[in-house]
Design a protein around this motif. Structure first.
Motif, mmCIF file in Angstrom:
data_model
loop_
_atom_site.group_PDB
_atom_site.id
_atom_site.type_symbol
_atom_site.label_atom_id
_atom_site.label_comp_id
_atom_site.label_asym_id
_atom_site.label_seq_id
_atom_site.Cartn_x
_atom_site.Cartn_y
_atom_site.Cartn_z
ATOM 1 N N GLU A 257 0.830 -1.208 0.000
ATOM 2 C CA GLU A 257 0.000 0.000 0.000
ATOM 3 C C GLU A 257 0.864 1.258 0.000
ATOM 4 O O GLU A 257 0.555 2.238 -0.685
ATOM 5 C CB GLU A 257 -0.923 -0.003 1.220
ATOM 6 N N ALA A 277 -4.752 -7.894 -0.786
ATOM 7 C CA ALA A 277 -5.880 -7.389 0.000
ATOM 8 C C ALA A 277 -7.036 -8.387 -0.024
ATOM 9 O O ALA A 277 -7.688 -8.623 0.998
ATOM 10 C CB ALA A 277 -6.334 -6.037 -0.539
ATOM 11 N N ASP A 282 -9.615 -7.981 2.889
ATOM 12 C CA ASP A 282 -9.834 -6.537 2.843
ATOM 13 C C ASP A 282 -10.455 -6.193 1.485
ATOM 14 O O ASP A 282 -9.773 -5.722 0.568
ATOM 15 C CB ASP A 282 -8.492 -5.807 3.040
ATOM 16 N N THR A 285 -10.302 -2.434 -0.096
ATOM 17 C CA THR A 285 -8.994 -2.095 -0.665
ATOM 18 C C THR A 285 -8.768 -2.847 -1.974
ATOM 19 O O THR A 285 -8.245 -2.286 -2.948
ATOM 20 C CB THR A 285 -7.869 -2.428 0.332
#
Length: 535
Positions: A257, A277, A282, A285
């Protein structure tokens, strides 16, 4: 003496303004160049380079509609239209440190800031050509698969202490690490750092430590480098490789990231972020990164229809997100799929996967009748064609989406027998199962469980939970992993943590298991014991 004294050198000037192309061509001619070609945009530049090799390419960054200069270089390298001996110089009005570092993934040989003049070209390009001439024998040795000769030649260049000495040192250090000559690499980097604290030498030392298995020490150096120079992308790449080797998926995502924040135009970094991700659960994201992949893909040689398909598959699995925060997500996914199909075309073998996915997205977009009809149509086609594991999984997920879970489960178990001797296919099926059936994933689950249980027994409940959470992301239906999480949470409560949130989390996990574990399940006794322990 500059390289311009060699009249046989070939040049390509790329700019969307004819006046600028003519001006640069005149400068080159005044410096002795006799072979200068021109291109007015990125597509023309690539076409010219397919037909002829150039010694030097001078390319403006802003080329109007289509590929910019950075994308041109990316394509030239990806399609191997230029090699180590070809020089690519990017001309831009913005040569700030941030702009330079953002281009790290496909770094040009040099940057020239506008406005430029003949004296600047003479000095900068001449120096690059001289350096290329010195390093050419080492390049040739590598092309001939003789790395030992290349390292010997580079060592001589370093010892000669000429103008190319620093470039040769950097190149030599990378080769030492690549070919596992770690002592030589360490000695070289320490010698460089005695003179000047160069980032690439510090980075090299960290990679030496990492290659020796000193992961924690190497990670500290990578982290320190990123703090000293927040725009130094190689430091984040080092951090990412370090967390990968240490099997820490959360910190791996964090490192990627950070690199994406420095270089948001890098589609390959966005792809990496989307993948890790999604593995980490996640989803927001992952979707954000995949949107960028779709946007950047039109002008990048790394753009692909598969990015849009991944966005659609990720969306179709994000039912909670759709219900609570992003109700328009299925419509967006359908739009992105349509745009990607029109732009890239669709791989023929993905036709059925696409139809099953479109049906799921329509169903989730509150157009249930159309979604069910699309999936039923795909079912008819499915019966007529030879299938593969990807199509099978797309079908199973579609059936689950429209509520045909019993049929989907029957199909899943039939596929276990069908692909009994195909470990790659079984690994893909594992995500749909309560217990993994592939050998690789059975070993992985056992390894993660051992690690998590050891941490639990040492009273390190947070570390244990992090370990089991990683396993649950990989195998969300694995009852044993879910019970391990419950036990670790209870251990944390018994250890003195009276946070009410922990009690609720345990209760929620037990409710989830209650729906899947009956008295005949192998984990039922343990489930009942933990339920009693909580009370």
């Amino acid at each position: 003496m500059t390289g311009f004294s060699h009249k046989k050198l070939t040049f390509l000037v790329v700019d969307d303004f004819n006046s600028f192309r003519s001006t640069v061509t005149s400068m080159l001619t005044s410096l002795g160049a006799s072979q200068v070609a021109m291109a007015g945009n990125g597509a023309e530049a690539l076409d010219v380079c397919r037909r002829k090799k150039f010694d030097v390419i001078l390319c403006d960054y802003d080329l109007g509609p289509g590929k910019n200069g950075q994308r041109v270089l990316e394509s030239l390298r990806h399609h191997q239209l230029i090699d180590r001996e070809s020089l690519f110089v990017l001309i831009s009005a913005d040569v700030s440190k941030q702009a330079v570092m953002a281009a790290y993934d496909c770094t040009p040989d040099d940057y020239l800031a506008k406005p430029i003049n003949a004296q600047m070209l003479d000095r900068r390009i001449g120096r690059l050509l001289d350096q290329r001439e010195v390093l050419r024998p080492a390049y040739k040795a590598l092309e001939n698969n003789d790395p030992n000769l290349a390292m010997d030649l580079l060592t001589k260049i370093v010892l000669a202490k000429g103008k190319a000495s620093l470039s040769a040192q950097k190149f030599l250090g990378e080769l030492f690490i690549e070919y596992d000559q770690l002592n030589k690499a360490e000695k070289l980097y320490l010698h460089v750092l005695e003179t000047k604290p160069l980032d690439w030498a510090k980075l090299g030392l960290a990679y030496v430590q990492q290659a020796r298995g000193n992961y924690e020490k190497a990670g500290e150096v990578f982290a320190a480098l990123s703090q000293e120079n927040p725009l130094y992308l190689p430091a984040y790449d080092g951090m990412a490789s370090n967390w990968y080797l240490r099997n820490n998926a959360a910190n791996l995502q964090g490192a990627i990231e950070k690199s994406v924040s420095v270089s948001p135009m890098s589609i390959l970094r966005q792809k990496n972020l989307a993948n890790i991700a999604e593995k980490n659960g996640d989803i927001p994201t992952a979707l954000k990164a995949l949107r960028e992949c779709h946007r950047l893909g039109r002008e990048s040689c790394h753009g692909s229809w598969d990015d849009a398909y991944q966005f659609g598959m990720t969306t179709a699995s994000a039912t909670v997100l759709i219900a609570t925060e992003e109700k328009n997500l299925p419509d967006e996914a359908l739009k992105i799929l349509k745009e990607a199909t029109n732009f890239f075309g669709m791989p023929p073998e993905k036709m059925l996967c696409m139809q099953f996915l479109q049906g799921r997205l329509q169903f989730l977009a509150k157009n249930k009748a159309a979604g069910i009809a699309a999936i039923e149509k795909a079912e008819v086609m499915y019966a007529r064609e030879i299938q593969n594991i990807d199509t099978d999984i797309a079908r199973i997920k579609a059936l689950h989406t429209i509520g045909c879970s019993e049929k989907a489960d029957e199909l899943t178990h039939s596929l276990i027998h069908l692909y009994a001797y195909d470990q790659e296919a079984l690994e893909k099926l594992d995500a749909l199962l309560g217990e993994p059936v592939s050998e690789a994933n059975r070993i992985l689950v056992a390894q993660i469980n051992r690690e998590g249980i050891e941490l639990y027994n040492r009273g390190l409940f947070d570390d244990s939970l992090a370990c089991f959470d990683r396993a649950r992301i990989l195998f969300p239906k694995h009852a044993g992993i879910q019970l391990n999480i419950i036990q670790a949470l209870i251990g944390k409560i018994k250890g003195g943590d009276k946070n009410e949130r922990l009690q609720l989390e345990v209760e929620e996990n037990l409710l989830v298991l209650e729906k899947t574990i009956d008295e005949g399940h192998a984990q039922y006794a343990r489930y009942k014991k933990l339920s009693t322990m909580l009370k």
